[in-house]
Design an enzyme around this catalytic site. Sequence first.
Site, PDB file in Angstrom:
ATOM      1  N   ALA A 157    -101.351 -24.805  -2.347  1.00  0.00           N
ATOM      2  CA  ALA A 157    -100.059 -24.465  -1.721  1.00  0.00           C
ATOM      3  C   ALA A 157     -99.041 -24.134  -2.794  1.00  0.00           C
ATOM      4  O   ALA A 157     -97.946 -24.698  -2.839  1.00  0.00           O
ATOM      5  CB  ALA A 157     -99.586 -25.628  -0.853  1.00  0.00           C
ATOM      6  N   ASN A 161    -106.226 -14.582 -11.225  1.00  0.00           N
ATOM      7  CA  ASN A 161    -106.065 -13.608 -12.291  1.00  0.00           C
ATOM      8  C   ASN A 161    -107.232 -13.755 -13.269  1.00  0.00           C
ATOM      9  O   ASN A 161    -107.847 -14.817 -13.356  1.00  0.00           O
ATOM     10  CB  ASN A 161    -104.763 -13.923 -13.030  1.00  0.00           C
ATOM     11  CG  ASN A 161    -104.013 -12.663 -13.369  1.00  0.00           C
ATOM     12  OD1 ASN A 161    -104.428 -11.555 -13.046  1.00  0.00           O
ATOM     13  ND2 ASN A 161    -102.897 -12.830 -14.053  1.00  0.00           N
ATOM     14  N   LYS A 184    -106.753  -5.155 -15.041  1.00  0.00           N
ATOM     15  CA  LYS A 184    -105.595  -6.055 -15.086  1.00  0.00           C
ATOM     16  C   LYS A 184    -105.750  -7.026 -16.256  1.00  0.00           C
ATOM     17  O   LYS A 184    -104.779  -7.331 -16.967  1.00  0.00           O
ATOM     18  CB  LYS A 184    -105.476  -6.793 -13.745  1.00  0.00           C
ATOM     19  CG  LYS A 184    -104.358  -7.772 -13.659  1.00  0.00           C
ATOM     20  CD  LYS A 184    -103.511  -7.599 -12.415  1.00  0.00           C
ATOM     21  CE  LYS A 184    -102.239  -8.413 -12.453  1.00  0.00           C
ATOM     22  NZ  LYS A 184    -102.375  -9.692 -11.755  1.00  0.00           N
ATOM     23  N   ASN A 215    -103.152  -7.517 -19.354  1.00  0.00           N
ATOM     24  CA  ASN A 215    -102.656  -8.847 -19.714  1.00  0.00           C
ATOM     25  C   ASN A 215    -102.990  -9.194 -21.168  1.00  0.00           C
ATOM     26  O   ASN A 215    -102.176  -9.792 -21.874  1.00  0.00           O
ATOM     27  CB  ASN A 215    -103.242  -9.920 -18.794  1.00  0.00           C
ATOM     28  CG  ASN A 215    -102.602  -9.937 -17.415  1.00  0.00           C
ATOM     29  OD1 ASN A 215    -103.073 -10.612 -16.521  1.00  0.00           O
ATOM     30  ND2 ASN A 215    -101.531  -9.204 -17.223  1.00  0.00           N
ATOM     31  N   ASN A 242     -99.514  -9.946 -22.816  1.00  0.00           N
ATOM     32  CA  ASN A 242     -99.052 -11.335 -22.678  1.00  0.00           C
ATOM     33  C   ASN A 242     -99.104 -12.176 -23.963  1.00  0.00           C
ATOM     34  O   ASN A 242     -98.101 -12.816 -24.313  1.00  0.00           O
ATOM     35  CB  ASN A 242     -99.812 -12.032 -21.544  1.00  0.00           C
ATOM     36  CG  ASN A 242     -99.539 -11.387 -20.195  1.00  0.00           C
ATOM     37  OD1 ASN A 242     -98.955 -10.309 -20.133  1.00  0.00           O
ATOM     38  ND2 ASN A 242     -99.955 -12.016 -19.116  1.00  0.00           N
TER      39      ASN A 242
HETATM   40  P1  NAD Z   1     -99.387 -21.791  -8.513  1.00  0.00           P
HETATM   41  O1  NAD Z   1     -99.536 -22.658  -9.701  1.00  0.00           O
HETATM   42  O2  NAD Z   1     -98.039 -21.487  -7.981  1.00  0.00           O
HETATM   43  O3  NAD Z   1    -100.222 -22.424  -7.303  1.00  0.00           O
HETATM   44  C1  NAD Z   1    -101.478 -23.013  -7.436  1.00  0.00           C
HETATM   45  C2  NAD Z   1    -101.499 -24.202  -6.500  1.00  0.00           C
HETATM   46  O4  NAD Z   1    -102.832 -24.690  -6.426  1.00  0.00           O
HETATM   47  C3  NAD Z   1    -100.616 -25.365  -6.972  1.00  0.00           C
HETATM   48  O5  NAD Z   1     -99.782 -25.770  -5.903  1.00  0.00           O
HETATM   49  C4  NAD Z   1    -101.622 -26.465  -7.297  1.00  0.00           C
HETATM   50  O6  NAD Z   1    -101.137 -27.771  -7.033  1.00  0.00           O
HETATM   51  C5  NAD Z   1    -102.739 -26.099  -6.329  1.00  0.00           C
HETATM   52  N1  NAD Z   1    -104.026 -26.708  -6.685  1.00  0.00           N
HETATM   53  C6  NAD Z   1    -104.634 -26.765  -7.900  1.00  0.00           C
HETATM   54  N2  NAD Z   1    -105.791 -27.426  -7.800  1.00  0.00           N
HETATM   55  C7  NAD Z   1    -105.913 -27.802  -6.510  1.00  0.00           C
HETATM   56  C8  NAD Z   1    -106.892 -28.532  -5.789  1.00  0.00           C
HETATM   57  N3  NAD Z   1    -107.985 -29.029  -6.388  1.00  0.00           N
HETATM   58  N4  NAD Z   1    -106.704 -28.743  -4.474  1.00  0.00           N
HETATM   59  C9  NAD Z   1    -105.595 -28.263  -3.840  1.00  0.00           C
HETATM   60  N5  NAD Z   1    -104.619 -27.562  -4.481  1.00  0.00           N
HETATM   61  C10 NAD Z   1    -104.794 -27.341  -5.796  1.00  0.00           C
HETATM   62  O7  NAD Z   1    -100.204 -20.445  -8.821  1.00  0.00           O
HETATM   63  P2  NAD Z   1     -99.904 -18.983  -8.279  1.00  0.00           P
HETATM   64  O8  NAD Z   1     -98.743 -18.420  -8.993  1.00  0.00           O
HETATM   65  O9  NAD Z   1     -99.918 -18.983  -6.789  1.00  0.00           O
HETATM   66  O10 NAD Z   1    -101.171 -18.220  -8.858  1.00  0.00           O
HETATM   67  C11 NAD Z   1    -102.467 -18.272  -8.277  1.00  0.00           C
HETATM   68  C12 NAD Z   1    -103.305 -17.221  -9.004  1.00  0.00           C
HETATM   69  O11 NAD Z   1    -102.747 -15.930  -8.723  1.00  0.00           O
HETATM   70  C13 NAD Z   1    -103.275 -17.351 -10.533  1.00  0.00           C
HETATM   71  O12 NAD Z   1    -104.522 -17.002 -11.067  1.00  0.00           O
HETATM   72  C14 NAD Z   1    -102.207 -16.353 -10.959  1.00  0.00           C
HETATM   73  O13 NAD Z   1    -102.388 -15.862 -12.274  1.00  0.00           O
HETATM   74  C15 NAD Z   1    -102.421 -15.251  -9.938  1.00  0.00           C
HETATM   75  N6  NAD Z   1    -101.244 -14.406  -9.717  1.00  0.00           N
HETATM   76  C16 NAD Z   1    -100.039 -14.951  -9.393  1.00  0.00           C
HETATM   77  C17 NAD Z   1     -98.946 -14.130  -9.157  1.00  0.00           C
HETATM   78  C18 NAD Z   1     -97.598 -14.681  -8.769  1.00  0.00           C
HETATM   79  O14 NAD Z   1     -96.647 -13.893  -8.644  1.00  0.00           O
HETATM   80  N7  NAD Z   1     -97.435 -15.963  -8.560  1.00  0.00           N
HETATM   81  C19 NAD Z   1     -99.097 -12.734  -9.264  1.00  0.00           C
HETATM   82  C20 NAD Z   1    -100.344 -12.203  -9.583  1.00  0.00           C
HETATM   83  C21 NAD Z   1    -101.415 -13.062  -9.812  1.00  0.00           C
HETATM   84  O1  KPL Z   2     -99.168  -9.006 -15.160  1.00  0.00           O
HETATM   85  C1  KPL Z   2     -98.329  -9.147 -16.037  1.00  0.00           C
HETATM   86  C2  KPL Z   2     -97.987 -10.526 -16.434  1.00  0.00           C
HETATM   87  O2  KPL Z   2     -96.884 -10.791 -16.894  1.00  0.00           O
HETATM   88  O3  KPL Z   2     -98.871 -11.385 -16.246  1.00  0.00           O
HETATM   89  C3  KPL Z   2     -97.747  -7.941 -16.719  1.00  0.00           C
HETATM   90  C4  KPL Z   2     -96.368  -7.671 -16.219  1.00  0.00           C
HETATM   91  C5  KPL Z   2     -98.624  -6.737 -16.414  1.00  0.00           C
HETATM   92  C6  KPL Z   2     -97.748  -8.121 -18.192  1.00  0.00           C
HETATM   93  O4  KPL Z   2     -99.032  -8.280 -18.668  1.00  0.00           O
END
Ligand code: NAD
Ligand code: KPL
Length: 303
Positions: free
Chosen positions: A8, A103, A182, A186, A190
């Site tokens: 969540a 990711n 992607k 990154n 990054n």
């Molecule tokens: P986040 O850290 O906001 O959420 C992850 C959630 O998973 C946390 O609430 C954590 O407590 C929960 N969690 C972890 N282990 C758990 C378990 N065993 N049981 C239940 N819950 C558990 O992460 P996010 O930002 O939503 O990112 C998720 C993925 O998406 C990542 O790989 C991130 O890189 C990718 N991503 C995120 C975004 C963004 O804008 N947030 C954009 C692109 C990609």
């Molecule tokens: O996805 C990104 C990140 O910050 O994780 C961008 C904006 C593409 C930079 O790598």
Amino acid sequence: MTWHVLGAGSLGCLWAGRLFRAGIVTRLVLRNEQRLADFQAAGGLRLVEAGVTQRLPVPAELPDSPGPIERLLVACKAYDAETAVASVASRLTDGADILLLQNGLGSQQAVAQRWPQHRCIFISGTEGAYRRDAFEIVHAGLGQNWLGDPDDPTPPEWLAELDAAGIPHEWTREILTRLWRKLALNCAINPLTVLNDCRNGALLAQRDGLHSLCSELERILRACGQAEAASDLEHEVLLVIEKTAENYSSMHQDVASGRRTEIGYLLAQACEVAARHGVPAPLSTALLSRLRARLRQLGLPED
Ligand code: NAD
Ligand code: KPL
């Protein structure tokens, strides 16, 4: 069929909130009793879109709650995904689908190898969301979600539910190309933003370094059969840097907030693949070493 959303956080709440709002049966799976009690005390999640906040009382449960799971969306960080799936594995029905919204690469393959009896669908997304409060999620960036199954090009019938929920999506036969592309973006951006402690735009001052790094990443991608993901990488890296010049990369934000990064599923993957295919990768390897040293210095995990 119920959508169980495991994790969540930002994206888990974004997906669960939109599915629930569309009248699709959705349940959030929270890590432990305390998180569940906090969620219930908050009255569910709050989703902020275009400045408007909506309270969405999505039902929630624990990993060991009773009842089968037929469709599982895993929305944890890459380093938590396998453990999270293990926590509900005994509830997965024979035909259950596992959707992996992580990711980088590596975590999806680990889940697919450990639970081969389930169809694993990989998702690469460009939507952006962040947490303003424990269960208050701001939908910060419009984008797309590409879904695909590297082993089976047949689209699942439930994609229509994503349409109904207004979740942007496209089924692709080339999900690995999307994920590798992607990952490469990154890798190029990054780590450098962390090492230079800068916004993305500042990297434009290091054009020569970026050129060499992109060329190396392109060679690595080609060696592992990802020629399409390699195509014109430097051009896109520069475009992304220009478009996001004022932003701090997600890895920079993680480090600045003292959070674990997903480096083990990003640059470390590229270095591992290079080693496996015998491709020289001196720049990526040195970058990874410098980044790990910085993380160590800061007391953060190195993978
Ligand atoms: P986040 O850290 O906001 O959420 C992850 C959630 O998973 C946390 O609430 C954590 O407590 C929960 N969690 C972890 N282990 C758990 C378990 N065993 N049981 C239940 N819950 C558990 O992460 P996010 O930002 O939503 O990112 C998720 C993925 O998406 C990542 O790989 C991130 O890189 C990718 N991503 C995120 C975004 C963004 O804008 N947030 C954009 C692109 C990609
Ligand atoms: O996805 C990104 C990140 O910050 O994780 C961008 C904006 C593409 C930079 O790598």
